[in-house]
Design an enzyme around this catalytic site. Structure first.
Site, PDB file in Angstrom:
ATOM      1  N   ASP B 106     -65.935   2.784 -22.440  1.00 60.48           N
ATOM      2  CA  ASP B 106     -66.679   3.965 -22.005  1.00 60.48           C
ATOM      3  C   ASP B 106     -65.735   4.945 -21.327  1.00 60.48           C
ATOM      4  O   ASP B 106     -64.592   4.606 -20.984  1.00 60.48           O
ATOM      5  CB  ASP B 106     -67.808   3.568 -21.040  1.00 60.48           C
ATOM      6  CG  ASP B 106     -67.298   2.875 -19.794  1.00 60.48           C
ATOM      7  OD1 ASP B 106     -66.385   2.026 -19.914  1.00 60.48           O
ATOM      8  OD2 ASP B 106     -67.788   3.170 -18.689  1.00 60.48           O
ATOM      9  N   GLU B 171     -67.664   0.589 -17.390  1.00 59.10           N
ATOM     10  CA  GLU B 171     -66.697   0.556 -16.289  1.00 59.10           C
ATOM     11  C   GLU B 171     -66.784   1.797 -15.414  1.00 59.10           C
ATOM     12  O   GLU B 171     -66.680   1.715 -14.189  1.00 59.10           O
ATOM     13  CB  GLU B 171     -65.278   0.414 -16.857  1.00 59.10           C
ATOM     14  CG  GLU B 171     -64.231  -0.032 -15.841  1.00 59.10           C
ATOM     15  CD  GLU B 171     -63.571   1.108 -15.078  1.00 59.10           C
ATOM     16  OE1 GLU B 171     -62.903   0.819 -14.072  1.00 59.10           O
ATOM     17  OE2 GLU B 171     -63.710   2.292 -15.467  1.00 59.10           O
TER      18      GLU B 171
END
Lengths: 479, 479
Positions: B106, B171
């Site tokens: 991400d 994250e």
């Protein structure tokens, strides 16, 4: 001119009582126009509100000039028209004194989702309260003026003064364009104005009317401190540099003592001493400081007596820290070292403080603090804006007429109050007309102007209309 | 297992060079998927990114488990699926050691209008730099891993270790769901992991690679002060009450000295003393503190030598004030007395400080300050969140292999660095595997992770791929 007979007052008051539902309906019409001056998308509504008011005035025989107020430059660079300003004239009898009436037709923003219990742009009556944006600030008072004139006309009363009206629609966003328009007409429209009456503030409490003769001024400051070219991650950079926030909170912490005393040297030197006469005014005012504390749910007040609290609010300077721009201000946690932070504070000023003197004292003090701090960061102070304090002669005929009108309607003498905030139009009109300005509020302290669920009590709206009519009649004294 | 011959390294490196345009094209594909984990509307893109990666892994013969990570509750009350986590396995030879690789798929939000020179979700190469959101954080490193494996396979090299992969897609928003998923698989998937390699940080500078063996922890605090039930107008109320902002800026001003020293008593007591061996590490590191100062355009640093600045950033605690919630934080002027303000600050912690001890010291100190202040306002301290510091054994075979790989690719020994911030996954993986964790960054300090115009240098992307492949080959030492 001889005093108006009591009978005339009674007839006028009775007529106002008889027409009160009609007056509330007219207020409802006005509130339905969302004339939010701060929202450019609402500018057509502002224009509509101005034109609606013009029509109401003309129906009463008031001769109305529509004054173009120029252009407004928006933050996005667009340029749009300011709403026009209405100048009205009723009566040009050279033997009569001339009274100027000021009011504003625009309102603060409002959305039901902000926490309103009702639709803000729809007048809703509940428990004798007329809820809606603008009900008390300032459409209610403007419409009370219109109805006061309407009833005097209806009853065939010869109004003992000539009247001028200034109704603007940008007050909530700094009255842009107004001062220039007034200044341009200083020598024609404003010529021969003998006194001014402004209904754009509130009673000190909920029950007793007042007349307001003073306002504090303001000097607003920005302190900028910067430590780097951009925000830094506090993990990666923490421990590397002297951080701007540390300098700023220290500077801000040096501005006042816990008891509110401003620590800027000589800041109190030019504050007018309290006279014995003045002390008496505070003693007589109907104000319960413990109730006031409870109302705002403060844990403590800075002073222990009614008189001291009123003086602290009205006739002594105060300093408030408003906030910090550039630092993290959202909910939750962010691990940022803000690179440039701007602390904002202002001082409320009183006679005989001047912005020039206050600026000098503030900047000198901050410069000394900064030198004492010894920080390598960049620092700058900006005197962002200022306005003079205003105090007028409350023994003027204007105030005498206002007081007698209040006595007739409410059966009590008014309190004589000041306000802690600023209403710049008072100073401007006093300067341009060279004559007395009086604040004659008709709303109560709990009307929630600028807030959710703004209201005016039906009784205050109607009694206020009577008060304004009576004030005009009482001015027979001076003609 | 005998050391891999130099010839093999050369063949692998040559193959990586030969395929570099293909590798950049693959990175371009990955960057085109806007897997912004912080934006719920982008959740399908996150899932697409996970599935895209799964396919790439499976093409290499990696066996992939898709681990459902549970639900996420949004601020508006909606509940949506977290993106799944990928657990990959390549090799199950019981004679080999097992290396766990962690990365995330991400990215931070990005819009061209934020100040990007190019479309953030389109890889654009300019002057040897590959611009695009995720290029360095962390898609570039994840894809370097995939290509490293791809080339080892292509060249028929027997990888001397078993590999496990954990690729998540949350994250940037706190790795929600990851720790639970890992904890649930502590005794199967994570069993027998002998060491971990994480490529999710950056070199200290722009030229010299490093291996990272330590991170600071964090203790984040809120100080709440309130003086009234709602915001008050500073004109009307200024001078009435002790204002919350005054108390808060005073408290915040007492946290550090100008030189950054934290004034909280005993806060330094548990900080590990600097040993002579450790001093040497700092002396050898390639770091120019004057250039660092200029890069962030700081007016001054808190320390005057390279070693002191590095130690201040990595191995001593620091305290930063992040901002104030509840006060006025917009541009321009507002005349408000904020009723409730929340000051936010955090302390970066180092071994052997623990959140429990730090919380106690902070709260005790603030309580003492508050008593000293004597304000009647309400005050409260909240220990908002915390994370432990992390330091690992940099003499472990994991680091030795990393260092030799760097030497092969760059011709230089790495610097051994710590970071000032936190990467909680390091602590989690160290705890759950009970073994060594190494941070092996491939991006440079100027890659602008989280910021506009994020990039990775083409040369670092390619040399990084070589380094990761070489690291696996160097681990022949331990099998």
């Amino acid at each position: 001119m001889p005093a108006i007979p009591d009978e005339t007052y009674k007839n006028v008051f009775d007529a106002i009582d008889a027409r009160q539902n009609e007056f509330v309906a007219t207020l409802k019409e006005a509130l339905a126009i969302p004339s939010v001056s701060g929202d450019p998308a609402r500018r057509p509504d502002c224009v509509q509100m101005v034109m609606w008011t013009k029509k109401k005035m003309e129906e009463l025989g008031i001769s109305v000039q529509v004054i173009e107020a120029g252009k407004q430059k928006l933050q996005n660079g667009d340029v749009i028209d300011l709403p026009p300003i209405l100048f009205g004239t009723l009566g040009t009898d050279e033997k009569k004194k001339t009274v100027l009436v000021y009011g504003h037709l625009d309102v603060q923003p409002a959305n039901k989702t902000d926490g309103w219990n009702t639709e803000p742009f729809e007048l809703v009556e509940k428990d004798g309260k007329l809820f809606g944006r603008g009900s008390t600030d300032d459409k209610g008072p403007v419409i009370a003026w219109i109805h006061a004139i309407s009833v005097l006309k209806q009853k065939g009363v010869d109004i003992p003064v000539n009247l001028k009206f200034v109704f603007e629609c940008m007050e909530e966003t700094g009255s842009e364009g107004l001062e220039e328009a007034l200044r341009n007409h200083k020598d024609d429209f404003l010529k021969n104005v003998d006194m001014t009456c402004v209904s754009d503030n509130y009673w000190l409490g909920k029950k007793k009317p007042c007349l307001t003769y003073g306002l504090r001024g303001i000097c607003y400051y920005f302190i900028e401190v910067s430590c780097a070219k951009q925000d830094l991650h506090s993990g990666t950079y923490g421990g590397s540099i002297p951080e701007a926030m540390n300098d700023l909170v220290w500077l801000l912490s040096q501005l006042t003592d816990l008891d509110g005393t401003i620590r800027i040297p000589h800041i109190y030197d030019s504050v007018e001493p309290v006279t014995d006469d003045e002390k008496k005014i505070y003693e007589e005012i109907d104000f319960d400081h413990e109730e006031y504390r409870k109302d705002i749910r403060a844990h403590s007040l800075l002073k222990t007596t009614k008189e001291e609290i009123l003086m602290n609010r009205w006739r002594f300077p105060s300093l408030s820290i408003h906030g910090i721009e550039g630092a993290y201000s959202q909910p939750g946690a962010k691990t940022v070292i803000p690179n440039k932070v701007i602390g904002k504070f202002s001082i409320r000023t009183v006679p005989n403080m001047t912005p020039k003197d206050v600026d000098k004292l503030v900047i000198t003090y901050l410069n000394e603090l900064w030198a004492q701090r010894g920080s390598p960061n960049h620092y700058n102070v900006i005197a962002y804006h200022s306005g003079m304090p205003w105090v007028t002669d409350m023994k003027h005929v204007n105030f005498r007429a206002g007081a007698r009108a209040i006595k007739r309607v409410f059966g009590t003498d008014p309190d004589y109050t000041r306000e802690g905030g600023s209403i710049p139009i008072c100073l401007t009109l006093q300067e341009l007309t060279g004559n007395n300005v009086m604040l004659l509020p008709i709303g109560a302290c709990d009307d929630m102007a600028h807030s959710q669920n703004e209201k005016i009590d039906r009784s205050n709206f109607i009694q206020g209309t009577k008060t304004l009519a009576a004030y005009l009649l009482e001015l027979a004294e001076c003609t």
